[in-house]
Design an enzyme around this catalytic site. Structure first.
Site, PDB file in Angstrom:
ATOM      1  N   HIS A  10       0.389  -1.253  -0.304  1.00 11.62           N
ATOM      2  CA  HIS A  10       0.160   0.079  -0.493  1.00 11.62           C
ATOM      3  C   HIS A  10       0.625   1.138   0.092  1.00 11.62           C
ATOM      4  O   HIS A  10       0.458   1.956  -0.353  1.00 11.62           O
ATOM      5  CB  HIS A  10      -0.558  -0.425   0.973  1.00 11.62           C
ATOM      6  CG  HIS A  10      -1.811   0.972   1.735  1.00 11.62           C
ATOM      7  ND1 HIS A  10      -3.571   0.947   1.344  1.00 11.62           N
ATOM      8  CD2 HIS A  10      -1.562   2.682   2.209  1.00 11.62           C
ATOM      9  CE1 HIS A  10      -3.487   2.569   1.181  1.00 11.62           C
ATOM     10  NE2 HIS A  10      -2.663   3.109   1.797  1.00 11.62           N
ATOM     11  N   GLU A  11       2.154   1.570   0.921  1.00  9.26           N
ATOM     12  CA  GLU A  11       2.504   2.629   1.091  1.00  9.26           C
ATOM     13  C   GLU A  11       3.644   2.434  -0.442  1.00  9.26           C
ATOM     14  O   GLU A  11       4.038   3.948  -1.017  1.00  9.26           O
ATOM     15  CB  GLU A  11       3.337   2.736   2.639  1.00  9.26           C
ATOM     16  CG  GLU A  11       2.722   2.288   3.956  1.00  9.26           C
ATOM     17  CD  GLU A  11       2.068   3.558   3.595  1.00  9.26           C
ATOM     18  OE1 GLU A  11       1.772   5.036   3.128  1.00  9.26           O
ATOM     19  OE2 GLU A  11       0.606   3.242   3.888  1.00  9.26           O
TER      20      GLU A  11
ATOM     21  N   HIS B 296       1.402   4.369  -2.604  1.00  6.67           N
ATOM     22  CA  HIS B 296       1.375   5.746  -3.057  1.00  6.67           C
ATOM     23  C   HIS B 296       2.717   6.242  -3.066  1.00  6.67           C
ATOM     24  O   HIS B 296       3.040   7.055  -3.973  1.00  6.67           O
ATOM     25  CB  HIS B 296       1.408   6.290  -1.023  1.00  6.67           C
ATOM     26  CG  HIS B 296       0.092   5.850  -0.785  1.00  6.67           C
ATOM     27  ND1 HIS B 296      -0.766   6.241  -1.856  1.00  6.67           N
ATOM     28  CD2 HIS B 296      -0.542   5.597   0.192  1.00  6.67           C
ATOM     29  CE1 HIS B 296      -1.457   6.446  -1.150  1.00  6.67           C
ATOM     30  NE2 HIS B 296      -2.032   5.260   0.236  1.00  6.67           N
TER      31      HIS B 296
END
Length: 214
Positions: free
Chosen positions: A20-21, A24
């Site tokens: 997820h990170e 980003h």
């Protein structure tokens, strides 16, 4: 056996929050922001992303309490939207990147699970089914939870960037105030309440469809 399943869930949670990170950071970098790369966050190395409390202590605490579920988070990837060539679009797509990455993992895991169960009897590959279900469930929850439009969740930054610049500036100023910690607490309570009556029931229906809860 419950401890083994909980340990598997924690490992998958770690993988999911790192993915997820990373998403980003990668999208932010693509739009012209070198901050994630300069901070060493464009990597799948979990040590660069994990938060001691949210990624380790809290999940272990929930396992030891035998709560039957694990939750957690990683350190947010630092970004600077002022570096984007197209600030509004860059900020929106960077915010969406994390949840969409989680949804992608969930969909791929679902397809693999369906293929495996069509070829083999589910009972013969129980541990594989469990692992794939955890990938589906955890990534679905992470993606959906982060799309709730409340600060500092990803959905909030998407909605905020749909408003005019003046509105966005005033909101950012208010978020920088001394009341921000209180806002975070309120967000956590409201988001958990929303999840309980929307995300989790939907996830359970998916599980029923896949006969996970049978």
């Amino acid at each position: 056996m419950d401890f083994v399943f909980s340990a598997i869930a924690i490992c998958i949670l770690v993988i999911s929050v790192v993915f997820h990170e990373y998403a980003h950071g990668k999208v932010s970098y693509i739009f012209g922001d070198p901050t994630p790369k300069n901070e060493g966050r464009l990597t799948f190395n979990p040590l660069k992303h994990l938060d001691p409390v949210g990624s380790v202590l809290l999940p272990l605490f929930l396992v030891l309490l035998n709560t039957g579920f694990v939750i957690g988070w990683a350190k947010p990837v630092p970004i600077n939207p002022d570096n984007y060539k197209n600030k509004r679009l860059g900020w929106i797509l960077t915010s969406l990147a994390g949840p969409l990455a989680n949804y992608s993992v969930a969909v791929v895991s679902l397809l693999v699970l369906l293929v495996i169960n069509s070829l083999f009897h589910p009972a013969t590959l129980l541990i594989v089914d469990v692992i794939l279900w955890y990938f589906i469930a955890i990534n679905f929850i992470l993606g959906s939870f982060n799309l709730i439009p409340l600060p500092p969740l990803d959905g909030f930054w998407v909605i905020l960037n749909l408003f005019p610049e003046g509105v966005r500036t005033r909101v950012m100023t208010n978020l920088s105030s001394r009341f921000y910690p209180l806002i975070i607490v309120i967000t956590a309570i409201v988001a958990v309440f929303i999840s309980r009556y929307t995300i989790l029931p939907l996830l359970k229906q998916i599980g029923v469809y896949l006969k996970i809860f049978s």
